[in-house]
Scaffold this motif. Structure first.
Motif, mmCIF file in Angstrom:
data_model
loop_
_atom_site.group_PDB
_atom_site.id
_atom_site.type_symbol
_atom_site.label_atom_id
_atom_site.label_comp_id
_atom_site.label_asym_id
_atom_site.label_seq_id
_atom_site.Cartn_x
_atom_site.Cartn_y
_atom_site.Cartn_z
ATOM 1 N N LEU A 200 0.802 -1.226 0.000
ATOM 2 C CA LEU A 200 0.000 0.000 0.000
ATOM 3 C C LEU A 200 0.842 1.287 0.000
ATOM 4 C CD1 LEU A 200 -2.879 1.137 0.109
ATOM 5 C CD2 LEU A 200 -2.778 0.951 2.599
ATOM 6 N N PRO A 201 1.873 1.395 0.869
ATOM 7 C CA PRO A 201 2.649 2.650 0.879
ATOM 8 C C PRO A 201 3.250 2.973 -0.489
ATOM 9 C CG PRO A 201 3.169 1.339 2.805
ATOM 10 C CD PRO A 201 2.335 0.464 1.917
ATOM 11 N N SER A 202 3.676 1.935 -1.194
ATOM 12 C CA SER A 202 4.282 2.148 -2.515
ATOM 13 C C SER A 202 3.240 2.667 -3.515
ATOM 14 C CB SER A 202 4.882 0.813 -2.963
ATOM 15 O OG SER A 202 5.210 0.864 -4.294
ATOM 16 N N ILE A 203 2.027 2.165 -3.417
ATOM 17 C CA ILE A 203 0.942 2.638 -4.296
ATOM 18 C C ILE A 203 0.621 4.101 -3.966
ATOM 19 C CG2 ILE A 203 -1.509 2.361 -4.911
ATOM 20 C CD1 ILE A 203 -1.241 -0.614 -4.219
ATOM 21 N N VAL A 204 0.519 4.377 -2.672
ATOM 22 C CA VAL A 204 0.154 5.734 -2.236
ATOM 23 C C VAL A 204 1.243 6.726 -2.661
ATOM 24 C CG1 VAL A 204 -0.245 7.178 -0.194
ATOM 25 C CG2 VAL A 204 -1.324 4.943 -0.355
ATOM 26 N N ARG A 205 2.478 6.300 -2.569
ATOM 27 C CA ARG A 205 3.566 7.179 -3.012
ATOM 28 C C ARG A 205 3.466 7.443 -4.524
ATOM 29 N NH1 ARG A 205 8.859 8.383 -0.482
ATOM 30 N NH2 ARG A 205 10.279 8.952 -2.129
ATOM 31 N N GLY A 206 3.138 6.410 -5.257
ATOM 32 C CA GLY A 206 2.970 6.548 -6.705
ATOM 33 C C GLY A 206 1.817 7.487 -7.051
ATOM 34 N N LEU A 207 0.768 7.431 -6.246
ATOM 35 C CA LEU A 207 -0.371 8.330 -6.475
ATOM 36 C C LEU A 207 0.027 9.788 -6.269
ATOM 37 C CD1 LEU A 207 -3.158 6.293 -4.646
ATOM 38 C CD2 LEU A 207 -3.172 6.946 -7.064
#
Ligand code: ADP
Length: 276
Positions: A200-207
Motif C-alpha cells: 500500500l505505501p508504494s501505491i500511495v507514493r505513486g499516487l
C-alpha cells in the motif's frame, strides 16, 4: 464608533472559508467548513457567526448586519472570492481567486514569488510581484488529476482518510508508477495493484507522484520566479510539499501559516485596502 471590520469570504468548490480582519489587518476570526451546495445561506450563517463572535451582531437574519444592506454602511466590508463569489450576498467586491491568493501570499510571506495553490477541484500557479500584483498565472480546472480530488477519491477507495496519505507515502522509498492520469482509471488501477499484493505505501507514493507531476507541468507553463509557495488544502500534505520541491529543481517549497485560508485573507485585505 466601533472599528471597521473586513470580512473575506472564499467560496471554493470544496470548502468555504471566512477570515475577519480589523482595520490594522489583524485577524480577529476565521472559520472553514465543507462547502454546502447552497453558497448563499452558508455564507450568511458563517459571516453572521463571525461577526457575532467579535461582538458585532446585527439585526438581519441570524444576526447578519450586512444581509441586504450596503455592507459599508455598517462599518463591515465583505469581499467575496472563489468560484461561488457572485453568490455571496452583501459583497462590496468580488475579485478573482487569482488576485486574492496573490495578495494573501504577499501579505503572509512578505515577498514576491510563485504560488502553487492546490484546492479540491482545481489547481493554479500564480507568479506575483510586490504587493501581490499578478504577473502571470495558469489554472487547471478541467482535470481532477492535479487536484485534491485525485488524492481524496483514491483515499476513499483505499479506506483511508486524506490526512493519513502523506505519512504513508513518506514511509517508503518504493514507488509504484501509476500510469492512469484520469481519477476514475487510477481507481481501477489501484484495485488491480492491491489484488497483485503491491504494498500500500508504494501505491500511495505513486499516487502522490502522479498528482505532483501534473501540478509541476502546470508550474512549468508559468515558470518559477522567486521562492515557491504552496497553498490550498492540499498544501498540508507533507509528501506533496516534498515532491513538488524535488520535481521543481530540488529547491524548497514554503507553506504559509494558514495555507487553506490564503484566498479569504486576500479578499479581506482587498476590502481593507479599498476601505482606507
Ligand atoms: P477549494 O478552495 O477548492 O474549495 P481547498 O483549498 O479548501 O479547496 O482544499 C480542499 C482540498 O484539500 C480537498 O481536496 C481536501 O482533500 C484537501 N485537504 C484538506 N485537508 C488536507 C490534509 N490535511 N492533507 C491533505 N489534503 C487535505
Amino acid at each position: 464608533m466601533s472599528r471597521a471590520l473586513f470580512v473575506g469570504v472564499d467560496a471554493g468548490s470544496t470548502t468555504l472559508k471566512v477570515v475577519i480582519l480589523d482595520d490594522s489587518a489583524r485577524g480577529v476570526w476565521h472559520a472553514i467548513e465543507p462547502a454546502s451546495p447552497l453558497v448563499q445561506p452558508q455564507a450568511i450563517r458563517m459571516v453572521a457567526q463571525g461577526l457575532s463572535a467579535v461582538g458585532r451582531p446585527g439585526p438581519g437574519p441570524e444576526g447578519g448586519p450586512w444581509w441586504g444592506e450596503p455592507a459599508v454602511a455598517d462599518g463591515v466590508v465583505v469581499v467575496a472570492t472563489g468560484y461561488g463569489r457572485k453568490l455571496v450576498p452583501g459583497a462590496a467586491m468580488t475579485p478573482t481567486e487569482i488576485a486574492c491568493h496573490a495578495r494573501g501570499a504577499y501579505f503572509s510571506l512578505g515577498q514576491a514569488g510563485t504560488l502553487i495553490d492546490i484546492g479540491g477541484q482545481d489547481s493554479k500557479v500564480i507568479r506575483f510581484g510586490a504587493e501581490g500584483a499578478v504577473e502571470d498565472f495558469a489554472m487547471n480546472d478541467k482535470c481532477a488529476a492535479g487536484t485534491g480530488r485525485f488524492l481524496e477519491n483514491t483515499a476513499q477507495r483505499l479506506g483511508l482518510q486524506v490526512g493519513q496519505l502523506d505519512e504513508l507515502a513518506l514511509s517508503t522509498l518504493d514507488e509504484t508508477p501509476i500510469s492512469s492520469t484520469c481519477t476514475v482509471f487510477a481507481e481501477s488501477e489501484i484495485i488491480s495493484l492491491l489484488a497483485r499484493a503491491v504494498p500500500l505505501p508504494s501505491i500511495v507514493r505513486g499516487l502522490h507522484r502522479a498528482m505532483v507531476s501534473r501540478v509541476a507541468s502546470l508550474v512549468r507553463t508559468v515558470g518559477v520566479k522567486g521562492p515557491l509557495f504552496l497553498s490550498g488544502g492540499v498544501a498540508m500534505n507533507r509528501a506533496v510539499q516534498w515532491m513538488l520541491a524535488q520535481e521543481l529543481g530540488g529547491g524548497k517549497v514554503v507553506v504559509p501559516e494558514a495555507p487553506q485560508r490564503l484566498g479569504a485573507l486576500g479578499a479581506a485585505l482587498t476590502g481593507l485596502r479599498s476601505g482606507r
